[in-house]
Design a protein around this motif. Structure first.
Motif, PDB file in Angstrom:
ATOM      1  N   ILE A 223       0.833  -1.200   0.000  1.00 34.47           N
ATOM      2  CA  ILE A 223       0.000   0.000   0.000  1.00 34.47           C
ATOM      3  C   ILE A 223       0.871   1.255   0.000  1.00 34.47           C
ATOM      4  O   ILE A 223       0.604   2.228  -0.712  1.00 34.47           O
ATOM      5  CB  ILE A 223      -0.953  -0.024   1.209  1.00 34.47           C
ATOM      6  CG1 ILE A 223      -2.084  -1.024   0.953  1.00 34.47           C
ATOM      7  CG2 ILE A 223      -1.509   1.357   1.510  1.00 34.47           C
ATOM      8  CD1 ILE A 223      -2.953  -1.288   2.163  1.00 34.47           C
ATOM      9  N   ALA A 226       2.526   1.789  -3.460  1.00 36.30           N
ATOM     10  CA  ALA A 226       1.565   2.261  -4.464  1.00 36.30           C
ATOM     11  C   ALA A 226       0.950   3.603  -4.107  1.00 36.30           C
ATOM     12  O   ALA A 226       0.256   4.202  -4.929  1.00 36.30           O
ATOM     13  CB  ALA A 226       0.461   1.220  -4.650  1.00 36.30           C
ATOM     14  N   ALA A 234      -3.571  -1.321  -4.762  1.00 37.02           N
ATOM     15  CA  ALA A 234      -2.118  -1.485  -4.814  1.00 37.02           C
ATOM     16  C   ALA A 234      -1.743  -2.710  -5.640  1.00 37.02           C
ATOM     17  O   ALA A 234      -0.804  -2.676  -6.443  1.00 37.02           O
ATOM     18  CB  ALA A 234      -1.556  -1.605  -3.398  1.00 37.02           C
TER      19      ALA A 234
END
Length: 331
Positions: A223, A226, A234
């Motif tokens: 997470i 991304a 993600a």
């Protein structure tokens, strides 16, 4: 491409873990965030914190070194490249990794700083709070690489923790070039959110450049990489960019995504969580062992879950039980 002589060679921090139990009040009083890792930037600071520790135990550690130890315990042929100092802790690390049957030829570095150490406080619920003084491992030069060992290994495994200092970062970039030239695969573990925060652009450069064949991350790390609040978003952003993405989900298990197909596994049951130090490292060991043995993604995930469960059932990041016996026919 010639047949690989070794299954996996890893490059990572060569450090010794010092583990002691501590309650939540002690962790808060000393400015630590429970369950997180923070860097200690001076030996004096490390010594001051060490003086506050209760009775502990010394165990050779380092993320990639733990993974290699797990791989060797499962029967993979392995090598390790990492820098220690010419001191007592350096001798402890070198002895332990060689005693596990792992090839380790990196010369000890004379003078300061000392061998790296990680002061780990284990809470009653098994969570570990880590304080890492990287010491000599910060100074792994590209000249110390055993390029033939890298070229002779089916996988090159790199830990994100070691991407932080400039000298070993250059060494790992050089190692990727050697592995690629030899037609070998490169596996990379993101290691921690603070590492991603510092090097997000560089990690994306590696991924977008097609230099990573296998990316390991836990859900929070993916997470963070991304820059989204949603795990599925993600995965959607990153899975198409790497041939194989493996995401660990703690007690919820793990997943592997390859070619748009997702394979999942539940976590193994444990009687009690004693210490989560090294759980992700040992999961990676099991998964990689399955892959070098030609196992399916499902079998490789199950091997990873078995190794992680063994790890969290005792103090310390290295396996205590016989992983081959636990894994049975999967090994």
């Amino acid at each position: 491409m010639t047949q690989a002589r070794y299954d996996v060679v890893a490059i990572g921090n060569a450090i010794v873990d010092i583990l002691a139990r501590a309650d939540d009040a002690f962790i808060a009083a000393n400015g630590m965030t429970k369950g997180q890792m923070q860097l200690v930037f001076s030996p004096e600071e490390a010594d001051a914190l060490y003086a506050k520790m209760g009775p502990g135990q010394e165990v050779s550690g380092g993320s990639a070194a733990n993974t290699i130890a797990g791989l060797a315990a499962l029967g993979s042929t392995c090598g390790f490249i990492g820098q220690v100092a010419d001191d007592q802790l350096g001798q402890v690390f070198a002895h332990d990794i060689r005693a596990a049957g792992i090839r380790y030829d990196t010369d000890a570095r004379p003078g300061a700083p000392t061998t790296g150490r990680c002061l780990i406080f284990v809470s009653p619920d098994g969570q570990r709070t880590m304080n890492t003084f990287l010491g000599a491992s910060h100074y792994l030069p590209a000249e110390a690489l055993d390029r033939q060992l890298i070229a002779d290994s089916a996988y090159l495994y790199l830990e994100g923790y070691l991407w932080d200092p400039e000298e070993p970062r250059a060494a790992m970039r050089a190692a990727i070039d050697v592995a690629r030239a030899a037609g070998r695969k490169v596996a990379f573990t993101l290691s921690a959110e603070f590492v991603i925060d510092r090097h997000r652009a560089a990690f994306h450069e590696l991924i977008d450049g097609g230099l990573i064949d296998l990316l390991f991350a836990n859900d929070a790390e993916l997470i963070s990489l991304a820059q989204t609040d949603d795990l599925e978003a993600a995965i959607a952003a990153l899975a198409p960019k790497v041939p194989l993405l493996v995401v660990t989900l703690g007690p919820e298990g793990a997943m592997a995504i390859a070619g748009g197909e997702r394979t999942t596994v539940t976590a193994e049951r444990v009687d009690a969580v004693v210490d989560t130090t090294g759980a992700g490292d040992l999961f990676a060991a099991g998964f990689l062992h399955g892959q070098v043995q030609g196992r399916s993604l499902g079998d490789s995930l199950r091997l990873g879950a078995i190794c992680a469960a063994e790890c969290i059932g005792h103090m310390g990041p290295r396996p205590v039980a016989d992983l081959k016996t636990l894994a049975g026919s999967l090994a």
